[in-house]
Design an enzyme around this catalytic site. Sequence first.
Site, short mmCIF file in Angstrom:
data_model
loop_
_atom_site.label_atom_id
_atom_site.label_comp_id
_atom_site.label_asym_id
_atom_site.label_seq_id
_atom_site.Cartn_x
_atom_site.Cartn_y
_atom_site.Cartn_z
N HIS A 165 6.67 3.77 3.68
CA HIS A 165 5.80 2.73 4.24
C HIS A 165 5.55 1.62 3.22
O HIS A 165 5.51 0.44 3.56
CB HIS A 165 4.48 3.39 4.67
CG HIS A 165 3.45 2.43 5.15
ND1 HIS A 165 2.34 2.08 4.39
CD2 HIS A 165 3.34 1.74 6.31
CE1 HIS A 165 1.60 1.24 5.07
NE2 HIS A 165 2.17 1.01 6.23
N GLU A 181 8.49 -0.61 3.17
CA GLU A 181 8.46 -1.49 4.35
C GLU A 181 7.66 -2.76 4.06
O GLU A 181 8.08 -3.87 4.40
CB GLU A 181 7.86 -0.73 5.54
CG GLU A 181 7.60 -1.59 6.77
CD GLU A 181 6.44 -1.10 7.60
OE1 GLU A 181 5.61 -1.94 8.02
OE2 GLU A 181 6.35 0.13 7.82
N HIS A 182 6.52 -2.60 3.40
CA HIS A 182 5.71 -3.77 3.03
C HIS A 182 6.42 -4.63 1.99
O HIS A 182 6.45 -5.86 2.09
CB HIS A 182 4.37 -3.29 2.45
CG HIS A 182 3.36 -2.92 3.48
ND1 HIS A 182 2.11 -3.51 3.56
CD2 HIS A 182 3.39 -2.00 4.49
CE1 HIS A 182 1.43 -2.98 4.55
NE2 HIS A 182 2.19 -2.06 5.13
N GLU A 232 -5.54 -0.56 4.05
CA GLU A 232 -5.05 -0.05 5.33
C GLU A 232 -5.44 1.41 5.52
O GLU A 232 -5.86 1.84 6.61
CB GLU A 232 -3.53 -0.22 5.40
CG GLU A 232 -2.90 0.22 6.70
CD GLU A 232 -1.39 0.05 6.70
OE1 GLU A 232 -0.76 0.48 7.69
OE2 GLU A 232 -0.84 -0.51 5.73
#
Length: 418
Positions: free
Chosen positions: A47, A50-51, A127
């Site tokens: 993840h 991905e950022h 997040e």
Amino acid sequence: MGFHRTELDNGITVVTEGFEGVRSIALGIWFNVGSRDEAAADAGMSHFMEHMMFKGTPTYSARELSEAFDRLGARQNAFTSKEVTCYYADFIDESLEGVFALLADMVTNASLEQEACELEREVIIEEIARAEDDPENVAHELFSSLAWPDSTLGLPIAGTKETVAGFDRERSLAFRKKHYYSDNCVVATAGNVEHAKIVALAQRFLDDLPIRGKQARRKAPGANSEVIKFKFKETEQTHLFTGQFTISARSDDRFALLLANNILGGSMSSRLFQEVREKQGLVYSIYSYPQLLSDGGLFAVYAGTRPENAQVVFEKIERERMRVGASDITADELERAKASVKGALALSLESTSRRMIRIAEATINEIEVLTFDEQLALYERTTLDDVHAVAQAATSAPQTTAIVGPYRGQGFDQFDEE
């Protein structure tokens, strides 16, 4: 037009579904890596990557990347699951080459600068903090951790604050080298596309991906023992997930399971929705769902209700689950479920994004890409005995239950009524 597939010499798989009547294209560059492929100390790295792919390349800064997509009329995004990471965009067909070049530049050349890593760590920790404020999400993560207690499948896709805090340029480079290679990549497009053109663009813009042999994925653990766990959180509602291990995304029984799910809690006419919400008024939200992976899955139910109603809701869920598992589904329910599932499938095919995701997931899971008519035929051929068999198998496995709410002890009668 139609579906086409090509494997390039470097191992990249290119799949396309062209169809007429649209001027849009959905393009995705997929890597067969997700949170289940991480070491426990790297939980959340898929993840995080991905950022980081959006944070600039030697050609573009992060802001320049966003502006370049805007100039092409493209909506870009990405997502990470337990098994895949996807970078995608939706755009007008005339922008195909430009958008492909941008996405390819990101996934092959992202700079992964230390300063950007440090900044993005903070964004992801925010997040995670936001997710921890959502009690439904907290219950879901507790459910996953109980279902897969000794596997990274049980960890949050975003990782934890502790693991994310340690991510840096060195670890990012190592992760990309290990997982972002040509044999692990699928390029998928749907819309007004020509297959040969997508193949040529993949050969041109993804040539820099390293070539490696495919790596074997660690197998998902099998069913564990039955477990129920309560977690204290000051909430107005109790949030409950319960379910069992079931078949994989590759199973021929997946069509029967999707129909069983529709009957149990996957639609507004389902047993759970009608019995617990419409007849009793005990919940606002209640649903069932299958989470199917390449080598296993879960068949689960969620409900949110006030703490004083939680035990009654749980008992009603159990009653309906056991009835479905005990060959209690009627022919009329099955026909209604077939119509509902087929209608949802038809609507999904109106979306180029949904079509792109469909052919990519089938390719990654190594299952046949079926046409709309072929899928309809498989649903039509599914019998009551098929649905009963898959429902019985799913509901007879050891049950995992996670409950989050204002509980001071281990039981529904322990909630704090203040």
